[in-house]
Design an enzyme around this catalytic site. Structure first.
Site, PDB file in Angstrom:
ATOM      1  CE  LYS A 152      -3.858   4.632   0.944  1.00  0.00           C
ATOM      2  NZ  LYS A 152      -2.447   4.324   0.713  1.00  0.00           N
TER       3      LYS A 152
ATOM      4  CG  ASP B  90      -1.606   0.934   1.657  1.00  0.00           C
ATOM      5  OD1 ASP B  90      -3.016   1.463   0.869  1.00  0.00           O
ATOM      6  OD2 ASP B  90      -1.307   2.372   2.125  1.00  0.00           O
TER       7      ASP B  90
ATOM      8  CG  HIS C 148      -4.782   9.460   0.841  1.00  0.00           C
ATOM      9  ND1 HIS C 148      -3.558   9.729   0.614  1.00  0.00           N
ATOM     10  CD2 HIS C 148      -4.938   9.261   1.566  1.00  0.00           C
ATOM     11  CE1 HIS C 148      -2.494   9.567   1.876  1.00  0.00           C
ATOM     12  NE2 HIS C 148      -3.712   8.984   2.811  1.00  0.00           N
TER      13      HIS C 148
ATOM     14  CE1 TYR D  73       0.169   7.859   2.829  1.00  0.00           C
ATOM     15  CE2 TYR D  73       1.420   5.565   1.936  1.00  0.00           C
ATOM     16  CZ  TYR D  73      -0.261   6.269   2.697  1.00  0.00           C
ATOM     17  OH  TYR D  73      -0.575   6.052   3.352  1.00  0.00           O
TER      18      TYR D  73
END
Length: 287
Positions: free
Chosen positions: A75, A45, A108, A50
């Site tokens: 996401k 994931d 997200h 990120y």
């Protein structure tokens, strides 16, 4: 290695235990992903937020395991609340990861991060536009499944009204001492599979004597108890670590928490303060 799979509403199978990669730097995440896959993990994931999609993709591509055996989720950035930016973001994720397709992409957050808990605007139209971009990418074969994250019942209802393809998952903060049981029940009834991030409460569960006592009863660590708890709520679970030893321990959850003890764990005093991670959304943690 825990290897059970769940089945999404479109009949795609998804491994129930995943490696979460929040706060793992792009320069080190490749080796973390390869370590996880070598240990038997088959679900990774990541997210645009990120900043490590490139490294995650490299880890998947160089793992030595066939691409179709690994489930990769990313996401759509929470700020992408129009069709154009969401669609472009999906294509950028594919480019960064170097993958021909993603197994799943999810929105997200219903609100841009800077407005989470700061605004009553739930961005209904923006989420519908971002969802339309996911639907089109799904139809084009770029994505095998699509879903949402941090969406509350009202957010889901407003999206449900116009969605041609219904959300397949909802990824939320869920752990012992903070479990959105009513939301889980609501989503389950709508055929939405639930995913749990931060199953160890950003580490706060390690400080809870009641949780520690229960873990001792089962002869397991606090993280193992926490992960197993979410598993028994029929959720996909995403413990985050770059440490191979922790990855191995997190997957060693071949024990059963009794129904009686599950009820006790559901009622443990609520954690309100997550320290450095207390600033995001309704569920208590950002990602």
């Amino acid at each position: 290695m825990y290897d059970k799979k769940l089945t999404l509403s479109n009949h795609v199978e998804i491994p129930q235990l995943a490696l979460g990669t929040w706060l793992i730097d792009d320069s080190t995440v490749t080796e973390a992903v390869k370590s996880a896959i070598s240990l038997g993990y088959r679900h990774i994931d990541t997210a645009q937020a990120y900043g490590n999609e490139r490294g995650v993709g490299e880890g998947v591509r160089t793992s030595g395991i066939a691409r179709e055996e690994i489930f990769v989720t990313s996401k759509v950035a929470a700020e992408h609340k129009d069709y154009k930016s969401a669609s472009a973001g999906i294509d950028e994720t594919l480019r960064k990861t170097g993958l021909d397709y993603l197994d799943m992409m999810i929105i997200h957050s219903p609100q841009p991060w800077k407005l989470v808990n700061q605004s009553d605007d739930r961005f209904t139209e923006g989420n519908r536009e971002a969802w339309r971009a996911l639907e089109d990418a799904y139809k084009a074969g770029k994505l095998r499944a699509i879903g949402i994250s941090n969406f509350l019942e009202g957010d889901i209802e407003s999206l449900w009204e116009t969605a041609e393809i219904k959300p397949m998952v909802n990824q939320v903060l869920c752990h012992i001492s903070n479990s959105p049981l009513s939301l889980i029940d609501y989503c389950t009834k709508k055929g939405i599979v639930m995913e749990a991030y931060s199953p160890v409460a950003h580490g706060e569960a390690m400080k809870n004597p009641a949780i520690a006592e229960m873990a001792k009863k089962y002869g397991v660590s606090v993280p193992q108890l926490c992960i197993r708890y979410d598993i028994q709520l029929d959720m996909i679970v995403l413990p985050k670590t770059a440490n191979p030893e922790h990855m191995k321990a997190n997957a060693d959850i071949d024990f059963i928490i009794s129904n009686e003890d599950m009820e006790i764990l559901k009622k443990i005093d609520h954690i309100d303060n997550y320290g450095a991670h207390s600033f995001f959304p309704v569920f208590g943690g950002k990602l």
